[in-house]
Design a protein around this motif. Structure first.
Motif, mmCIF file in Angstrom:
data_model
loop_
_atom_site.group_PDB
_atom_site.id
_atom_site.type_symbol
_atom_site.label_atom_id
_atom_site.label_comp_id
_atom_site.label_asym_id
_atom_site.label_seq_id
_atom_site.Cartn_x
_atom_site.Cartn_y
_atom_site.Cartn_z
ATOM 1 N N LYS A 142 2.279 -29.614 21.195
ATOM 2 C CA LYS A 142 1.996 -28.483 20.312
ATOM 3 C C LYS A 142 1.032 -27.511 20.984
ATOM 4 C CE LYS A 142 4.261 -30.617 17.013
ATOM 5 N NZ LYS A 142 5.648 -30.199 16.663
ATOM 6 N N VAL A 143 0.925 -26.337 20.402
ATOM 7 C CA VAL A 143 0.003 -25.327 20.907
ATOM 8 C C VAL A 143 -1.414 -25.895 20.991
ATOM 9 C CG1 VAL A 143 -1.109 -23.141 20.291
ATOM 10 C CG2 VAL A 143 1.379 -23.346 20.180
ATOM 11 N N GLN A 144 -1.753 -26.793 20.083
ATOM 12 C CA GLN A 144 -3.092 -27.360 20.055
ATOM 13 C C GLN A 144 -3.417 -28.167 21.316
ATOM 14 O OE1 GLN A 144 -0.908 -27.495 17.504
ATOM 15 N NE2 GLN A 144 -1.933 -25.994 16.178
ATOM 16 N N HIS A 145 -2.391 -28.589 22.059
ATOM 17 C CA HIS A 145 -2.625 -29.317 23.302
ATOM 18 C C HIS A 145 -3.034 -28.386 24.443
ATOM 19 C CE1 HIS A 145 -0.162 -32.432 21.207
ATOM 20 N NE2 HIS A 145 -0.931 -33.265 21.893
ATOM 21 N N LEU A 146 -2.842 -27.078 24.275
ATOM 22 C CA LEU A 146 -3.172 -26.116 25.325
ATOM 23 C C LEU A 146 -4.674 -25.831 25.306
ATOM 24 C CD1 LEU A 146 -0.287 -23.523 24.815
ATOM 25 C CD2 LEU A 146 -0.428 -25.268 26.603
ATOM 26 N N THR A 147 -5.377 -26.233 26.345
ATOM 27 C CA THR A 147 -6.798 -25.910 26.449
ATOM 28 C C THR A 147 -6.962 -24.474 26.948
ATOM 29 O OG1 THR A 147 -6.946 -26.663 28.740
ATOM 30 C CG2 THR A 147 -7.308 -28.312 26.992
ATOM 31 N N ASP A 148 -8.155 -23.952 26.836
ATOM 32 C CA ASP A 148 -8.424 -22.603 27.346
ATOM 33 C C ASP A 148 -8.152 -22.514 28.840
ATOM 34 O OD1 ASP A 148 -9.156 -21.721 24.847
ATOM 35 O OD2 ASP A 148 -11.310 -21.952 25.173
ATOM 36 N N ARG A 149 -8.502 -23.568 29.586
ATOM 37 C CA ARG A 149 -8.265 -23.548 31.029
ATOM 38 C C ARG A 149 -6.775 -23.500 31.334
ATOM 39 N NH1 ARG A 149 -10.728 -28.387 34.380
ATOM 40 N NH2 ARG A 149 -12.655 -27.173 34.099
ATOM 41 N N VAL A 150 -5.970 -24.282 30.618
ATOM 42 C CA VAL A 150 -4.518 -24.267 30.831
ATOM 43 C C VAL A 150 -3.948 -22.890 30.508
ATOM 44 C CG1 VAL A 150 -2.330 -25.176 29.974
ATOM 45 C CG2 VAL A 150 -4.207 -26.743 30.524
ATOM 46 N N ILE A 151 -4.384 -22.290 29.421
ATOM 47 C CA ILE A 151 -3.896 -20.957 29.054
ATOM 48 C C ILE A 151 -4.258 -19.939 30.120
ATOM 49 C CG2 ILE A 151 -4.244 -19.047 27.423
ATOM 50 C CD1 ILE A 151 -4.392 -21.126 25.177
ATOM 51 N N GLN A 152 -5.498 -19.949 30.585
ATOM 52 C CA GLN A 152 -5.916 -18.963 31.578
ATOM 53 C C GLN A 152 -5.186 -19.164 32.905
ATOM 54 O OE1 GLN A 152 -7.676 -16.293 30.770
ATOM 55 N NE2 GLN A 152 -7.696 -17.184 28.701
ATOM 56 N N ARG A 153 -5.046 -20.415 33.336
ATOM 57 C CA ARG A 153 -4.339 -20.662 34.594
ATOM 58 C C ARG A 153 -2.868 -20.285 34.486
ATOM 59 N NH1 ARG A 153 -7.053 -26.476 36.612
ATOM 60 N NH2 ARG A 153 -8.850 -25.500 37.645
ATOM 61 N N SER A 154 -2.249 -20.594 33.362
ATOM 62 C CA SER A 154 -0.820 -20.283 33.234
ATOM 63 C C SER A 154 -0.591 -18.782 33.108
ATOM 64 C CB SER A 154 -0.199 -21.048 32.062
ATOM 65 O OG SER A 154 -0.894 -20.821 30.859
ATOM 66 N N LYS A 155 -1.530 -18.054 32.521
ATOM 67 C CA LYS A 155 -1.380 -16.594 32.457
ATOM 68 C C LYS A 155 -1.463 -15.989 33.862
ATOM 69 C CE LYS A 155 -4.487 -15.511 29.315
ATOM 70 N NZ LYS A 155 -5.255 -14.713 28.322
ATOM 71 N N ARG A 156 -2.303 -16.538 34.717
ATOM 72 C CA ARG A 156 -2.359 -16.083 36.108
ATOM 73 C C ARG A 156 -1.032 -16.357 36.817
ATOM 74 N NH1 ARG A 156 -7.251 -15.503 38.842
ATOM 75 N NH2 ARG A 156 -6.570 -16.845 40.555
ATOM 76 N N PHE B 50 -2.667 -31.830 29.940
ATOM 77 C CA PHE B 50 -1.790 -31.231 30.939
ATOM 78 C C PHE B 50 -2.361 -31.406 32.347
ATOM 79 C CE2 PHE B 50 -0.352 -28.874 27.195
ATOM 80 C CZ PHE B 50 1.024 -28.817 27.402
ATOM 81 N N LEU B 51 -1.485 -31.624 33.323
ATOM 82 C CA LEU B 51 -1.914 -31.694 34.715
ATOM 83 C C LEU B 51 -2.567 -30.385 35.158
ATOM 84 C CD1 LEU B 51 1.107 -33.549 36.386
ATOM 85 C CD2 LEU B 51 -1.151 -34.489 35.854
ATOM 86 N N LEU B 52 -2.103 -29.274 34.622
ATOM 87 C CA LEU B 52 -2.664 -27.979 35.002
ATOM 88 C C LEU B 52 -4.125 -27.868 34.591
ATOM 89 C CD1 LEU B 52 -1.874 -25.300 36.356
ATOM 90 C CD2 LEU B 52 -1.265 -24.418 34.107
ATOM 91 N N ASP B 53 -4.554 -28.696 33.660
ATOM 92 C CA ASP B 53 -5.965 -28.728 33.273
ATOM 93 C C ASP B 53 -6.814 -29.361 34.367
ATOM 94 O OD1 ASP B 53 -7.876 -27.997 31.465
ATOM 95 O OD2 ASP B 53 -7.589 -29.672 30.105
ATOM 96 N N GLN B 54 -6.176 -30.215 35.182
ATOM 97 C CA GLN B 54 -6.903 -30.950 36.218
ATOM 98 C C GLN B 54 -6.878 -30.248 37.567
ATOM 99 O OE1 GLN B 54 -5.200 -34.953 36.219
ATOM 100 N NE2 GLN B 54 -4.746 -34.746 34.034
ATOM 101 N N GLN B 55 -5.816 -29.520 37.842
ATOM 102 C CA GLN B 55 -5.669 -28.881 39.154
ATOM 103 C C GLN B 55 -4.981 -27.538 39.004
ATOM 104 O OE1 GLN B 55 -3.997 -31.031 42.736
ATOM 105 N NE2 GLN B 55 -2.517 -29.374 42.590
ATOM 106 N N GLY B 56 -5.536 -26.529 39.652
ATOM 107 C CA GLY B 56 -4.946 -25.194 39.594
ATOM 108 C C GLY B 56 -3.778 -25.039 40.556
ATOM 109 N N ILE B 57 -3.392 -23.806 40.759
ATOM 110 C CA ILE B 57 -2.221 -23.445 41.549
ATOM 111 C C ILE B 57 -2.651 -22.561 42.718
ATOM 112 C CG2 ILE B 57 -0.032 -22.153 41.479
ATOM 113 C CD1 ILE B 57 0.253 -24.598 39.876
ATOM 114 N N ALA B 58 -1.971 -22.690 43.846
ATOM 115 C CA ALA B 58 -2.201 -21.781 44.967
ATOM 116 C C ALA B 58 -1.400 -20.503 44.755
ATOM 117 C CB ALA B 58 -1.799 -22.437 46.281
ATOM 118 N N ILE B 59 -2.069 -19.367 44.878
ATOM 119 C CA ILE B 59 -1.419 -18.055 44.760
ATOM 120 C C ILE B 59 -1.557 -17.346 46.102
ATOM 121 C CG2 ILE B 59 -1.527 -15.802 43.630
ATOM 122 C CD1 ILE B 59 -2.294 -17.206 41.071
#
Length: 467
Positions: free
Chosen positions: A18-32, A262-271
């Motif tokens: 659910k949306v409630q599982h999305l942390t602020d860090r996951v939202i910010q990283r995924s928007k990037r 989410f794994l994205l909460d633990q590690q970001g992405i290379a851009i």
């Protein structure tokens, strides 16, 4: 063990997050990730491989259609819009990269934007709907890549987006379309039969098709599951299923929803800052550091690159833009010669320069035994010996843009502006930046496709009305 099988656990998580599982860090990283993917995709609509796949896709037509990014008057059936937009995203190898190694966003985002336009709902798909489905697609890819130690290294046989990307696309589409747990499981099973592409087509015009096909085939898998098509109920549990792609396959059930992160909460992405294989970015930063010691009249005698042994990025004398993007040697020499690397660096006029060819002849590769081919641990040393005997050596352990040293937001937005302004007006470019920045507040995420077509946005759902 709360699930009957690993496959069942994936279906449960896809359906249940659910949306409630999305942390602020996951939202910010995924928007990037979303902003960067849109930018490289828009830039990619200028490439030859994009136009060839677009010409092919125009054969197909339907009453239900979605836009082709940057093409205001062109609509395609959703699966083919996802296909050509996915090709555009990977056409220059400019898209994001994760660890274990894959390009996670390209197979997923084109699917969700195609669906948001082709299958409008009441209420419409919101920005949070998009963020949740996007992260489900990214998450499935990351979890699958942890099922084999082989996947932790830079790949040797299969191109990962064509494998895990296809399942990530199917999972994202299944989530977006609201499929129940059984049909989510079927979507994954169907997607496995669509997955796979050999790494031998790296550094060719065919490689971008791996991402385009992952998007298209994942969407097809979800739509077929929606219609009741069935597959193996334990497709992720067996070596003859998804395990066929990896050695020492050890699948594990996912955590329960109550404790899920989410794994994205633990590690970001290379851009990436420039369009080439991620491994070459270590080489570029090390070469840039060496260049600071060089004077205009210095004559180079020898260049040594100490890198991991990655055969498909060892191309001493590339003859095309795609080979140059997969060449440690080309990136090192271009940085030493020019002091920077850009989209223009891969034009034929730059690849064939006499000065560059002379430098390429002086490059030697060394493979230190502690330099493993992993995007999480690899390093690069560049040593330049001059004819006067002076030698300069610099090492890069983490380049700017890696998840340990992420791009500043202003640099990410500038990359997007440069890339997208090749096909969109400044109004559309800035509209996309504002829309992605406030995506979680958006009532109708198809607003993004309006900007992607370069159209003016009017009405109550414009960004100016979101406050």
């Amino acid at each position: 063990f709360p699930f009957k099988s690993v496959t069942e656990s994936f279906a449960s998580i896809i359906q249940g997050l659910k949306v409630q599982h999305l942390t602020d860090r996951v939202i910010q990283r995924s928007k990037r990730m979303i902003l960067d993917t849109l930018g490289v995709g828009l830039l990619g609509t200028n490439t030859e491989v994009f136009h060839k796949t677009l010409q092919y896709s125009k054969i197909f037509s339907t009453d239900v259609s979605s836009c082709v990014w940057g093409q205001p008057d062109l609509q395609l059936p959703p699966v083919y819009a996802a296909f050509v937009n996915g090709v555009a995203v990977h056409s220059m190898d400019f898209d994001d990269t994760w660890h274990p190694a894959t390009h996670p966003s390209g197979p997923v985002l084109p699917v969700l934007l195609a669906l948001s336009e082709a299958f409008p709902q009441n209420p419409r798909f919101s920005g949070l709907d998009l963020l949740l489905a996007f992260n489900v697609g990214i998450e499935v890819q990351g979890r699958l890549m942890h099922f084999s130690k082989q996947a932790s290294d830079i790949p040797k046989r299969f191109h990962p987006p064509a494998i895990v990307g296809t399942l990530g696309s199917a999972a994202a589409a299944a989530k977006f379309l609201g499929l129940d747990q059984t049909k989510c499981r079927e979507a994954i099973a169907i997607a496995v039969s669509y997955a796979g592409a050999p790494l031998a087509n790296a550094a060719t015009q065919t490689k971008p098709l791996h991402v385009g096909n992952a998007a298209r085939h994942g969407l097809e898998a979800a739509l077929l599951a929606l219609l009741g098509l069935q597959g193996n109920q334990k497709i992720l549990d067996t070596e003859a299923g998804f395990g066929a792609f990896y050695s020492k396959y050890a699948p594990q059930a996912l955590p329960a929803l109550e404790s899920y992160t989410f794994l994205l909460d633990q590690q970001g992405i290379a851009i990436k800052r420039f369009p080439s294989h991620l491994g070459t970015h270590w080489v570029a930063d090390a070469a840039a550091s060496v260049r600071k010691y060089l004077l205009p009249n210095d004559r180079i005698k020898r260049i040594v690159l100490r890198i991991p042994d990655v055969k498909y990025v060892n191309r001493p004398f590339p003859v095309s833009e795609h080979e140059a993007r997969h060449s440690f040697q080309f990136i090192a020499c271009t940085m030493l010669l020019d002091g920077g690397i850009s989209v223009h660096s891969f034009h034929d006029s730059q690849i064939g320069r006499l000065q560059l060819r002379e430098l390429l002849n002086k490059v030697e590769l060394e493979y230190p035994p502690d330099n493993h081919p992993s995007f999480d641990t690899l390093y690069c040393e560049v040593s330049v010996t001059l004819e006067n005997g002076n030698c300069f050596t610099e090492r890069c352990d983490t380049f700017y843009g890696h998840w340990r040293k992420p791009l500043h937001q202003e640099d990410l937005e500038e990359k997007f502006r440069v890339n997208s302004s090749t096909v969109l007006s400044s109004e559309a470019v800035e509209g996309i930046i504002r829309t992605v920045d406030r995506l979680e507040d958006l009532e109708d995420c198809s607003l993004l496709t309006t900007f992607l077509k370069g159209q003016e946005v009017l009405g109550s759902n414009s960004i100016s009305d979101m406050s």
